[in-house]
Motif scaffolding. Structure first.
Motif, mmCIF file in Angstrom:
data_model
loop_
_atom_site.group_PDB
_atom_site.id
_atom_site.type_symbol
_atom_site.label_atom_id
_atom_site.label_comp_id
_atom_site.label_asym_id
_atom_site.label_seq_id
_atom_site.Cartn_x
_atom_site.Cartn_y
_atom_site.Cartn_z
ATOM 1 N N LYS A 278 0.894 -0.977 0.227
ATOM 2 C CA LYS A 278 0.086 0.040 0.031
ATOM 3 C C LYS A 278 0.749 1.138 0.021
ATOM 4 O O LYS A 278 1.952 1.156 0.396
ATOM 5 C CB LYS A 278 -0.984 -0.020 1.234
ATOM 6 N N PHE A 279 0.197 2.478 -0.291
ATOM 7 C CA PHE A 279 0.817 3.805 -0.155
ATOM 8 C C PHE A 279 1.083 3.856 1.388
ATOM 9 O O PHE A 279 0.358 3.676 2.193
ATOM 10 C CB PHE A 279 0.024 4.686 -0.671
ATOM 11 N N LEU A 280 2.207 4.309 1.621
ATOM 12 C CA LEU A 280 2.425 4.475 2.967
ATOM 13 C C LEU A 280 1.528 5.536 3.598
ATOM 14 O O LEU A 280 1.452 6.667 3.166
ATOM 15 C CB LEU A 280 4.129 5.135 3.196
ATOM 16 N N LYS A 281 0.943 4.996 4.755
ATOM 17 C CA LYS A 281 0.051 6.067 5.258
ATOM 18 C C LYS A 281 0.752 7.420 6.038
ATOM 19 O O LYS A 281 1.478 7.151 6.836
ATOM 20 C CB LYS A 281 -0.670 5.149 6.406
ATOM 21 N N ARG B 262 11.089 15.681 -3.102
ATOM 22 C CA ARG B 262 11.140 14.836 -4.171
ATOM 23 C C ARG B 262 11.353 13.359 -3.472
ATOM 24 O O ARG B 262 10.789 12.347 -3.987
ATOM 25 C CB ARG B 262 11.829 15.001 -5.219
ATOM 26 N N GLU B 263 12.256 13.274 -2.534
ATOM 27 C CA GLU B 263 12.766 12.069 -1.997
ATOM 28 C C GLU B 263 11.647 11.312 -1.333
ATOM 29 O O GLU B 263 11.264 10.281 -1.280
ATOM 30 C CB GLU B 263 13.688 12.386 -1.142
ATOM 31 N N LEU C 128 9.608 7.808 -1.741
ATOM 32 C CA LEU C 128 9.389 6.591 -0.725
ATOM 33 C C LEU C 128 7.969 6.670 -0.679
ATOM 34 O O LEU C 128 7.707 5.139 -0.308
ATOM 35 C CB LEU C 128 9.905 7.471 0.638
ATOM 36 N N LEU C 129 7.053 7.427 -0.808
ATOM 37 C CA LEU C 129 5.600 7.139 -0.579
ATOM 38 C C LEU C 129 5.258 6.398 -1.671
ATOM 39 O O LEU C 129 4.351 5.365 -1.532
ATOM 40 C CB LEU C 129 4.808 8.516 -0.470
ATOM 41 N N LYS D 101 3.596 3.373 7.816
ATOM 42 C CA LYS D 101 3.435 4.849 8.079
ATOM 43 C C LYS D 101 4.779 5.693 7.881
ATOM 44 O O LYS D 101 5.749 5.308 8.110
ATOM 45 C CB LYS D 101 2.667 4.917 9.532
ATOM 46 N N ILE D 102 4.290 6.907 7.678
ATOM 47 C CA ILE D 102 5.399 7.891 7.444
ATOM 48 C C ILE D 102 4.868 9.343 8.075
ATOM 49 O O ILE D 102 3.937 9.603 7.842
ATOM 50 C CB ILE D 102 6.037 8.128 6.167
ATOM 51 N N ALA D 103 5.781 9.817 8.847
ATOM 52 C CA ALA D 103 5.710 11.011 9.480
ATOM 53 C C ALA D 103 5.804 12.201 8.614
ATOM 54 O O ALA D 103 6.971 12.368 7.933
ATOM 55 C CB ALA D 103 6.195 11.315 10.898
#
Length: 110
Positions: A76-79, A93-94, A98-99, A107-109
């Motif tokens: 899935k797309f990182l929440k 862009r980085e 990653l997403l 998850k990503i903050a």
């Protein structure tokens, strides 16, 4: 591969979006909710579905809209977990790459 200039700024919606929306529906969200200009050549806008399996990126190119879409068959797309309450958040862009990659984390903050 996504081909944007070095000057492109990336903005992600802070809430999931109805993936049935096309370019005009997404442009309306950009204008009304995100308070940005969808016709700005130096900006790209990222939207994701409620189940985090679909992502759309809307960008205005030299002579019209370009709509990138990705469906995750596996993973899935990182929440995104947003640290501030806003209607949209700017990304590098980085972080966008990653997403869009299938990663082991969920998850990503931002």
């Amino acid at each position: 591969m996504i081909n944007f200039t070095n000057r492109t700024h990336y903005y992600i919606s802070s809430t999931p979006t109805d993936m049935r929306k096309g370019r005009e529906g997404l442009a309306q969200i950009i204008r009304e909710t995100m308070q940005r200009n969808p016709l700005d050549y130096n900006e790209a806008f990222i939207f994701y579905s409620k189940d985090y399996r679909k992502v759309k990126i809307l960008h205005y190119d030299l002579n019209g809209y370009v709509l990138y879409e990705k469906w995750f068959d596996e993973g899935k797309f990182l929440k995104p977990i947003f640290e501030q309450s806003r209607t949209c958040h700017q990304l590098s862009r980085e972080v966008l790459i990653l997403l869009l990659s299938t990663a082991s984390q969920t998850k990503i903050a931002i």
